[in-house]
Design an enzyme around this catalytic site. Structure first.
Site, PDB file in Angstrom:
ATOM      1  N   GLU A   1     -19.117  -8.386  10.164  1.00  0.00           N
ATOM      2  CA  GLU A   1     -20.000  -7.855  11.009  1.00  0.00           C
ATOM      3  C   GLU A   1     -20.917  -8.688  11.494  1.00  0.00           C
ATOM      4  O   GLU A   1     -21.149  -8.583  12.591  1.00  0.00           O
ATOM      5  CB  GLU A   1     -20.783  -6.743  10.279  1.00  0.00           C
ATOM      6  CG  GLU A   1     -19.928  -5.543   9.601  1.00  0.00           C
ATOM      7  CD  GLU A   1     -19.323  -5.985   8.333  1.00  0.00           C
ATOM      8  OE1 GLU A   1     -18.619  -5.129   7.741  1.00  0.00           O
ATOM      9  OE2 GLU A   1     -19.464  -6.995   7.848  1.00  0.00           O
TER      10      GLU A   1
ATOM     11  N   ARG B   1     -25.302  -4.965   7.752  1.00  0.00           N
ATOM     12  CA  ARG B   1     -24.774  -6.379   7.123  1.00  0.00           C
ATOM     13  C   ARG B   1     -25.076  -7.467   8.189  1.00  0.00           C
ATOM     14  O   ARG B   1     -24.948  -8.634   7.993  1.00  0.00           O
ATOM     15  CB  ARG B   1     -23.465  -6.290   6.763  1.00  0.00           C
ATOM     16  CG  ARG B   1     -23.012  -5.147   5.762  1.00  0.00           C
ATOM     17  CD  ARG B   1     -21.705  -5.141   5.305  1.00  0.00           C
ATOM     18  NE  ARG B   1     -21.371  -6.227   4.158  1.00  0.00           N
ATOM     19  CZ  ARG B   1     -20.350  -6.241   3.555  1.00  0.00           C
ATOM     20  NH1 ARG B   1     -19.246  -5.823   4.033  1.00  0.00           N
ATOM     21  NH2 ARG B   1     -20.124  -7.126   2.641  1.00  0.00           N
TER      22      ARG B   1
ATOM     23  N   LYS C   1       0.824  -1.152  -0.110  1.00  0.00           N
ATOM     24  CA  LYS C   1      -0.114  -0.115  -0.034  1.00  0.00           C
ATOM     25  C   LYS C   1       0.892   1.342   0.092  1.00  0.00           C
ATOM     26  O   LYS C   1       1.861   1.286   0.694  1.00  0.00           O
ATOM     27  CB  LYS C   1      -1.014  -0.110   1.308  1.00  0.00           C
ATOM     28  CG  LYS C   1      -2.331  -0.755   0.963  1.00  0.00           C
ATOM     29  CD  LYS C   1      -3.312  -0.479   2.181  1.00  0.00           C
ATOM     30  CE  LYS C   1      -4.542  -1.008   1.597  1.00  0.00           C
ATOM     31  NZ  LYS C   1      -5.635  -0.329   2.378  1.00  0.00           N
TER      32      LYS C   1
END
Length: 624
Positions: free
Chosen positions: A364, A392, A278
């Site tokens: 979640e 979710r 990243k």
């Protein structure tokens, strides 16, 4: 606009270029990305890490006929640049401008809309099966990060994909972190074992050495299958029916293109594991990929981000401070987050109470049922979760927590309009989707002090409670941090006494309602509770007022105003009533304040609606 754009090709032209020209394109995309995002803000480090991969994918596959399915979309800016949307970047993530995520109606190259994680493999599998059913020769590629692979949905899709034997390529982009640092056994396993390439080096060398001795080669192959399961995830994916390849360097364009060309010749479910970094190519982002995940405008020379002077702390910080204070006083309090440590304000809590902090990854559903299990055995969990992420885990909220009436406190951040992230992240629906669940107490504070008091209230409540609060800063109040302060459950607060019209405000719209109320000489009520409503006060107001106006920063259909309407109807109270809230559309990206004004939810809009109700009353002096 940058001069680089004239030299950045569309995919069809990119596929005709030499390898050296394609490498130049990658450099230009990275430079353009830095030039534009440094001015507009947006997602940066994940996009920088995906530049070579994006170039390779468009160079090898016949896009948009071949399908590229990007997971989440945090890394999609290079894809947007290469597909002709570079000129739109000055209006990135603003109203009527370029979306920060993937949108099917924005470009034919965006094969599937994205905004939340771990959907790419499922969607790509559907497209691969559709191609098979329609007898189309088409490549379908899902690109998913190792952080998104912590979600069960990804494994459900892999499990199904192997059985269906679809022509699907999954690219696992292993960059060692999602937004917050990755957690979980799978992520650690991938990083620890595979990034060193030890297994592949040994495997290739042994294969060459034994190639002239077929019996030994066959024996080694069988032995390899046993050892392979101990040192790589290849067996995991292959047992699911996927041919596993890699890992390879995701910044080596030569290796990427050659590997992708080879994989095009192989049919069936395949998984390519690549290693990327990243922030690649920009030192500040490489050194702090989390800090540069989502950026405000910054100075490219030193990486310093422009920061507006804050007159108040954010609601997220108020929650984080309360959690630390409460955690020090309550030894059975634990904090749970589905991979949003920084975004939910949990960094300091983790430092202070590492044994009581649980980042469960992008999971979640698990987060909520995990909290339910803790609550069953005497621990008091606080689930820090965004409004759109709680969606979710709806079944777990209803089935595992509410039915059992367990004491779980949900701190629901980003409730209401969030601005630049757009439709996938607008916290529009939590009041509507949660209000119908029995046993659940739902609170909406008018300011940061009331938020703290409501968190105390929800923690003390011996059942499930939800406190919703917005993104952004509070009003700058000096906070009373007494942990014993609570709000009487189901009791509203009259902020202003007026005549004829009662404005019922839920949450942070109360301040705008007060401005409108003063202009209209209306009564203004801070309702505080979406559930249970203060029915005693509503009954009293119905006797002394001729009209009602409800205001909420949430979906009007089924929301808090609907609860008021239901109560009045059931009581046989007939009064002019108008519900102000978010309309029956998905709100796209744009400044939240601008949207509130456009939708009539600012002070001027509330005053206008209230004035129309009063005008109606003037035409009917006898009342309802």
């Amino acid at each position: 606009m940058s001069d680089l754009l004239k030299d950045i090709p569309m995919p069809a032209e990119l596929r005709q270029m030499s390898r050296s020209e394609q490498k130049s394109v990658a450099k230009m995309v990275r430079q353009f990305l830095l030039e534009t995002v440094s001015q507009t803000g947006g997602h940066l480090s994940s996009c920088l890490g995906a530049v070579e991969l994006t170039v390779a994918l468009h160079a090898v596959f016949n896009t948009p006929e071949d399908r590229l399915i990007w997971d989440v979309g945090h890394q999609a800016y290079p894809h947007k640049i290469l597909t002709g949307r570079g000129p739109l970047f000055p209006r990135l993530r603003i109203k009527d401008g370029l979306s920060g995520f993937l949108k099917r109606d924005e470009s034919p190259y965006d094969s599937f809309g994205a905004g939340h994680s771990s959907t790419s493999i499922s969607a790509a599998l559907g497209m691969a099966v559709a191609a098979k059913l329609r007898h189309k020769s088409r490549e379908v590629v899902a690109i998913i990060g190792d952080g998104a692979m912590t979600a069960g949905l990804a494994y459900e899709a892999l499990n199904n994909g192997g059985v269906l034997d679809a022509n699907l390529l999954v690219i696992l982009n292993d960059n060692e972190m999602s937004i917050s640092p990755n957690v979980g056994a799978v992520s650690q396993y991938l990083t620890r074992i595979l990034s060193g390439r030890f297994y592949n080096t040994v495997r290739e060398g042994a294969g060459q050495a034994l190639s002239f001795v077929p019996p030994l080669r066959e024996l080694a192959k069988k032995a390899e299958e046993g050892v392979k399961g101990l040192v790589t995830p290849g067996t995991l994916f292959e047992e699911m029916g996927f041919h596993y390849f890699g890992p390879i360097d995701g910044h080596d364009l030569d290796a990427l293109i050659q590997t992708l060309e080879n994989l095009k010749k192989i049919r069936g479910p395949r998984l390519l594991h690549i290693i990327t970094k990243k922030g690649k190519g920009y030192a500040p982002a490489e050194q702090d990929p989390c800090g540069y995940h989502g950026v405000t405008p910054f100075n490219r020379m030193d990486g310093k981000m422009a920061k507006k002077p804050a007159s108040a702390v954010s609601y997220t910080q108020v929650f984080g401070d309360w959690l630390c204070d409460k955690g020090a006083a309550e030894k059975h309090l634990v904090a749970i987050t589905p991979a949003m440590r920084e975004g939910s304000g949990l960094v300091r809590f983790e430092q202070l109470f590492p044994d009581r902090y649980f980042d469960v990854g992008i999971a979640e559903q698990h987060a909520v049922t995990f909290a339910a299990g803790l609550a069953c055995d005497g621990i008091h969990p606080v689930v820090a979760i965004y409004s759109t992420f709680l969606q979710r885990a709806y079944d777990q909220l209803l089935h595992d927590v509410a039915i059992q009436n367990l004491p779980v406190l949900f701190a629901v951040d980003r409730a209401g309009l969030v601005g630049a992230d757009g439709a996938t992240h607008q916290g529009a629906f939590d009041m509507a989707y949660a209000r119908c669940i029995p046993n659940l107490v739902i609170m909406a504070p008018k300011d940061e002090q009331e938020m703290r008091d409501m968190l105390n209230t929800g923690f003390a409540y011996q059942g499930p409670a939800l406190v919703r609060y917005p993104r952004g800063n509070g009003r700058g109040l000096a906070l009373n941090k007494d942990l014993s302060r609570q709000v009487p459950i189901g009791k509203a607060e009259v902020l202003r006494e007026g005549k004829e019209l009662a404005i019922l405000a839920f949450g942070t719209r109360a301040a705008a309602a007060m401005v409108a109320g003063a202009a209209l000489d209306a009564t203004v009520v801070n309702m505080r509770f979406v559930k249970p409503l203060d029915t005693e006060l509503l009954t009293s107001l119905a006797q002394s007022h001729r009209a009602f106006l409800t205001v909420e920063e949430g979906a009007r259909m089924g929301g808090a105003g609907s609860a008021v309407a239901e109560f009045l109807l059931n009581e046989g109270v007939v009064r002019p009533l108008r519900l102000l809230g978010l309309p029956d559309i998905f709100i796209e990206q744009g400044d939240a304040g601008q949207w509130l004004a456009d939708l009539g939810l600012d002070a001027a809009g509330i005053e206008k609606s209230g004035g129309e109700l009063l005008a109606l009353l003037a035409r009917s002096p006898s009342g309802a």
